[in-house]
Design an enzyme around this catalytic site. Structure first.
Site: not given
Ligand SMILES: Cc1ncc(COP(=O)(O)O)c(C=O)c1O
Length: 396
Positions: A130, A210, A245
């Site tokens: 990410w 994560d 999500k």
């Molecule tokens: C791999 C990954 N980690 C963390 C996050 C962070 O999510 P949040 O919207 O809760 O900050 C995302 C969001 O797209 C993600 O894809």
């Protein structure tokens, strides 16, 4: 002084959104976005969330600060969601949750904790990962390295990954995606996770898991296989959990940093340091999203509604993955793209090249990032025949 400041180019995704909005082709398809979409292309508020919010509106008595660790009621429901009811990790009092502004906030807390409490430890992320991972850790002053995750054909490179993990200096931090790997969609099998566990043990590496998509892959418990395995078999684990999500509460910024220590006493020591990191970042996390989640998970009735809605989202994504491959069959491309049906989560490394992605945009008004990562929730039974035809054309 500001005259010296240089403008940086905007996020590639934002450019894509703009171009998509301007496109007048009625058949245009957006596969670039990072949020779930239903069959109508909307990202609706879940019914369980609406009902929880109605209860909160009636019952909330104060807007006072909730403290650096957030609302205890939120931690009380998230920990069993992540580790499972009756988990030995929870029974032993080894885990602590600190509510954070989304999974991103939890990652930044983890980064600051590592930078201040584990000096000299570097962080290793999958290649690719990410994109925000690439910014968050260096922003906290940490050095970042990559381990391989996909091969030249854009397929999971587990041997390459494991080989690289074996070379990481003792004590460094390894970031692992619990499930629904973003951006590739390639997840490890249970057997592969067990092999990763052995290497983490052998090399005395600290896993940072994560966990942004619990419930989007195979199920709430199935997706938690890796964090549970690691926490039950290693003394120390860091987990960043997100409710963005699985509760569809992206804008409420709801997540938590979970620290797992060898025993309850060490956990309390670690927890006290995490409070300082949180205080120095933003003092207290936002309350509303955590209150929604705890309202739902404290009610059997709302939990049942929420689980059903989550299952519907997951099933829709997994069905679309299979139907995508099916739609490519008439063009003899089903085998070439069979991996799309095996991947999990919202994202797919399709294997489309940057040149093919450009052609899809220019000739067919199909938008996705140039790495060939598509948001599967952007597929629909209406657009799949069109997508398949376009992909066949750029494969010619
Ligand atoms: C791999 C990954 N980690 C963390 C996050 C962070 O999510 P949040 O919207 O809760 O900050 C995302 C969001 O797209 C993600 O894809």
């Amino acid at each position: 002084m500001f005259e010296q400041i240089e403008r940086v180019p905007g996020d590639a995704i934002l450019g894509l959104i703009e171009a998509f909005k301007k496109d007048t082709n009625p058949q245009k398809v957006d596969l670039g976005v990072g949020v779930y979409r239903d069959a109508q292309g909307n990202t609706p508020v879940m019914r369980a969330v609406k009902e929880a919010e109605a209860l909160l509106l009636n019952n909330e008595t104060t807007k006072t600060y909730i403290g650096s660790h957030g609302a205890p009621a939120y931690g009380d429901v998230v920990l069993p969601m992540v580790f499972g009811q009756g988990s030995p990790v929870l029974e032993a009092g080894r885990a602590s949750a600190t509510q954070s502004p989304g999974g991103t906030g939890a990652l930044r807390l983890a980064a600051d904790f590592i930078a201040t409490q584990l000096p000299g430890k570097d962080v290793w992320v999958s290649d690719p990962t990410w994109p925000n991972h690439l910014g968050i850790f260096p922003a906290a002053g940490l050095t970042l390295h990559k381990y391989p995750y996909v091969d030249a054909d854009n397929r999971l490179d587990f041997d390459g990954m494991l080989g690289a993990l074996k070379q990481i200096p003792e004590g460094d931090v390894v970031l692992l995606h619990a499930c629904c790997h973003n951006p590739t969609g390639f997840d490890l099998s249970q057997d592969q996770w067990k092999q990763v566990l052995e290497v983490l043990k052998e090399r005395k590496l600290l896993p940072l898991v994560d966990f942004a998509y619990q419930g989007f892959g195979e199920g709430l418990d199935e997706d938690a296989f890796a964090p549970r395995l690691l926490a039950e078999n290693l003394d120390e684990v860091i987990i960043t959990s997100s409710c963005s999500k699985n509760f569809g509460i992206y804008c409420e910024r709801t997540g938590c940093l979970i620290m797992v220590a060898r025993n309850a006493e060490q956990m309390e020591n670690v927890r006290s340091q995490v409070a300082i990191v949180a205080r120095e970042n933003y003092s207290n996390p936002p309350a509303h999203g955590g209150a929604i989640v705890s309202e739902i998970l404290h009610s059997d009735e709302l939990t049942a509604i929420w689980r059903e809605e989550l299952t519907e989202m997951r099933d829709r994504i997994n069905t679309l993955r299979r139907d995508f491959v099916e739609a490519l069959k008439p063009y003899g491309l089903d085998e070439k793209y069979a991996h799309v049906a095996e991947q999990r989560g919202m994202f797919s490394y399709t294997g489309l090249t940057p040149e093919q992605v450009d052609r899809l945009r220019d000739e067919f008004s199909i938008y996705m990032v140039r790495s060939g990562r598509a948001n599967v929730a952007g597929f629909s039974h209406e657009n799949l025949p069109y997508l398949a035809k376009a992909i066949a054309a750029v494969n010619d």
